[in-house]
Design an enzyme around this catalytic site. Structure first.
Site, PDB file in Angstrom:
ATOM      1  N   THR A  96     -19.971  13.348  34.907  1.00 17.16           N
ATOM      2  CA  THR A  96     -19.237  13.657  36.335  1.00 17.16           C
ATOM      3  C   THR A  96     -19.137  12.678  37.428  1.00 17.16           C
ATOM      4  OG1 THR A  96     -19.715  15.075  38.443  1.00 17.16           O
ATOM      5  CG2 THR A  96     -21.648  14.411  36.853  1.00 17.16           C
TER       6      THR A  96
ATOM      7  N   TYR B 131     -28.563  16.407  40.027  1.00 20.66           N
ATOM      8  CA  TYR B 131     -27.598  16.999  39.361  1.00 20.66           C
ATOM      9  C   TYR B 131     -26.696  15.338  38.665  1.00 20.66           C
ATOM     10  CZ  TYR B 131     -22.737  18.124  37.605  1.00 20.66           C
ATOM     11  OH  TYR B 131     -21.318  18.254  36.879  1.00 20.66           O
TER      12      TYR B 131
END
Ligand code: UDP
Length: 332
Positions: A118, A142
């Site tokens: 990501t 995250y």
């Protein structure tokens, strides 16, 4: 015999679209998913094996049954807000679970691994266009957990010859234009489905998370890519591995964005245009862990993989999401 690919998270948003693309490309996608956020009804393009990534015996069993030639690893926790509140959940659920999967993959003799990473691994870089060489300084657990998994893949490349293609996604949006699969989270946290919920009265209003960012309209800027284009890149990445383009033990990173940034208000304006309805919204405070601007260069994926993100216009992404929103959804 049709070659099988083990798809973790194949019952989730991106994983289900990837299964469709794999099927279309002549592979058999085997979904491995614990259904904690995925949907049984989203598994339409190949066998389903329910299981948790922490369950090594179950993983070994599924590798033995299906003998996949590669793994595509989508299964993950992916909400920035939750990661800020509960970092342990992300370190355990993403990092420990992925370690288990990588070890099971190698134990089964499988060396080809496609990983869904990501742009949240980058953190804030003052609005520069991000590419594969930009330093990774994540702002939340995250992003940090995904960066750790990237590192893990490199380490297991050096030790065991694992070959990986790592995709760093920007913001994924839209849905399968055929309406077979689409985006459906419960609870929903992503911008475009939340806008559409506000449009059709499923929620009172969209809250804009921060209107005082140093951007032209004060709201955060993101680079949105259509889920169908994104999963096309995964099939190209898989072929890149299978065709021996990545050396034994090597890894190759590709950013998947379009190079175009849209502010939250610009996305809202497009939704107003596509739906021809007002978008009720209220200004709210910033959401912790959000970077001001995340925009990618995708030249490498285009030149090396031959990627063509042709569907990734904001108009098309919102239109496909709107069609799915009106007709779609899954039953558990
Ligand atoms: N956002 C917003 N209101 C919402 C959800 C998201 O203003 O209800 C903003 C969020 O702050 C970010 C952008 O929309 O700037 C995209 O957020 P999303 O959660 O969809 O994806 P992320 O960028 O976190 O991966």
């Amino acid at each position: 015999m049709t070659q099988k690919v083990l798809v973790t998270g194949g019952a989730g948003y991106i994983g289900a679209h990837a299964c469709k693309a794999l099927r279309g490309a002549g592979f058999e996608p085997v979904t491995y998913d614990n259904l904690c956020t995925g949907w049984r009804d989203a598994v339409k393009f190949g066998p389903f094996e329910q299981g948790d990534l922490m369950d090594r015996a179950r993983l070994d069993e599924v590798f033995a049954i299906h003998k996949p030639i590669a793994v595509m690893h989508f299964a993950a926790l992916s909400q920035v807000g939750e990661a800020m509140r509960e970092p342990g959940k992300y370190w355990r659920g993403n990092v420990s679970a992925s370690l288990n999967l990588i070890e099971a993959t190698l134990a089964a003799g499988v060396k080809n691994f496609v990983f869904s990473s990501t742009c949240a691994t980058y953190g804030d870089h003052d609005g520069v266009v991000l590419d594969e060489n930009t330093p990774q300084t994540p702002l939340n657990a995250y992003g940090a957990s995904k960066r750790a998994i990237e590192d893990m893949l490199k380490d297991f490349g050096a030790s065991d010859g694992l070959k990986s293609v790592i995709f760093r996604y920007f913001n994924v949006a839209g849905a399968d234009p055929d309406g077979e699969v689409g985006e459906f989270h419960q609870p929903e946290t992503h911008l475009i489905p939340l806008i559409l919920d506000a449009v059709d009265g499923k929620r009172a209003a969209l809250t804009i998370y921060g209107t005082d960012y140093p951007t032209p309209d004060g709201t955060c800027i993101r680079d949105y890519v259509h889920v169908m284009d994104l999963v096309d890149a995964h099939v190209l990445g898989l072929r890149h591995l299978l065709n021996g383009k990545v050396a034994d033990g090597g890894h190759e990173v590709f950013c998947l964005g379009t190079g175009n940034g849209f502010s939250v208000r610009e996305v809202v304006a497009e939704a107003r245009h596509v739906t021809n309805r007002p978008v009720p919204m209220v200004d709210g405070p910033r959401r912790g862990g959000d970077a001001v601007k995340l925009v990618s260069g995708s030249e490498k994926a285009i030149s090396v993989l031959g990627w063509n993100p042709a569907r990734s216009t904001m108009q098309q992404m919102v239109a496909d999401a709107w069609r799915w929103h009106q007709n779609g959804g899954y039953a558990r």
